[in-house]
Motif scaffolding. Structure first.
Motif, PDB file in Angstrom:
ATOM      1  N   ASP A   1       0.834  -1.206   0.000  1.00 40.55           N
ATOM      2  CA  ASP A   1       0.000   0.000   0.000  1.00 40.55           C
ATOM      3  C   ASP A   1       0.868   1.256   0.000  1.00 40.55           C
ATOM      4  OD1 ASP A   1      -2.581  -0.837  -0.227  1.00 40.55           O
ATOM      5  OD2 ASP A   1      -3.209  -0.175   1.759  1.00 40.55           O
TER       6      ASP A   1
ATOM      7  N   LEU B   1     -14.584   0.227   0.098  1.00 43.23           N
ATOM      8  CA  LEU B   1     -14.155   1.481  -0.520  1.00 43.23           C
ATOM      9  C   LEU B   1     -15.286   2.446  -0.824  1.00 43.23           C
ATOM     10  CD1 LEU B   1     -11.648  -0.132  -3.060  1.00 43.23           C
ATOM     11  CD2 LEU B   1     -11.104   0.876  -0.844  1.00 43.23           C
TER      12      LEU B   1
ATOM     13  N   ARG C   1      -7.598   1.746  -3.669  1.00 45.53           N
ATOM     14  CA  ARG C   1      -7.716   2.688  -2.553  1.00 45.53           C
ATOM     15  C   ARG C   1      -7.269   4.093  -2.950  1.00 45.53           C
ATOM     16  NH1 ARG C   1      -5.496  -1.789   0.498  1.00 45.53           N
ATOM     17  NH2 ARG C   1      -7.114  -2.736   1.805  1.00 45.53           N
TER      18      ARG C   1
END
Length: 209
Positions: free
Chosen positions: A42, A107, A77
């Protein structure tokens, strides 16, 4: 250092389209170095996207459909808008509906919009039915391309650069025009289709000088 790893279309100083290639082989996404540290993935991809966003007008990520891969979640994301493709077949429609449940739960639904790909009335389903089942706002439609699409892939010649573009090429240009309206002017969608005689050169110069 991002530009050290991108491939420019044209010279480095005058390129209007740079490509950063992802993992060269799909199985690599499942390597332990990635799967055991999803937060690091991430962070890494987030930094790449943030850096690219400071240097480019548009940052486009082409991801695979496997939600088991941390790379894909990281991209989703960070995205402002996610275009989800579906074909007018029962399997594709049902699969997308099922996969949207975990996506929207994690999300939210507002960032996802639907692109109906390979559309043809002959499939026996209505676009309105697809939108209702999947539960997403329709962003656009790309018609069935048949052999032309396969030939485009095999010859590495984008359909949008055909002169004049066929229905699939025009549909793709129309989708892109939602983000960059000058594409519509160049392609002649607001004028006569005959303007496509010089379309190849004009679209190429848009990204390469």
């Amino acid at each position: 250092r991002l530009q050290e790893f991108t491939t420019p279309y044209g010279s480095r100083s005058r390129s209007k389209l740079d490509v950063l290639v992802g993992l060269p082989r799909l199985p690599m996404a499942g390597l332990e170095v990635f799967t055991r540290q999803p937060k690091r993935v991430d962070e890494l991809l987030g930094n790449i996207i943030d850096t690219a966003s400071r240097h480019y007008d548009f940052t486009i990520l082409d991801t695979g459909p496997d939600l088991n891969q941390p790379w894909h979640w990281a991209a989703l994301r960070k995205a402002d808008l996610v275009l989800v493709l579906v074909t007018p077949t029962e399997h594709s429609i049902r699969s997308l509906r099922n996969v949207m449940e975990p996506l929207t739960k994690e999300l939210g639904r507002e960032r996802f919009e639907l692109v109906i790909n390979r559309w043809d009335e002959g499939y026996g389903v209505r676009q309105a039915d697809i939108v209702e089942v999947v539960g997403l706002k329709k962003f656009g439609t790309i018609p069935e391309g048949g052999i032309a699409c396969g030939r485009s892939i095999n010859t590495h010649r984008p359909l949008v650069l055909e002169s004049p573009p066929d229905d699939v090429g025009e549909a793709i240009i129309a989708l892109a025009g939602n983000f960059y309206p000058p594409l519509l002017e160049i392609s002649g969608r607001r004028g006569k289709r005959s303007a496509g005689g010089k379309l190849f050169g004009r679209l190429t110069r848009l990204f390469v000088e």
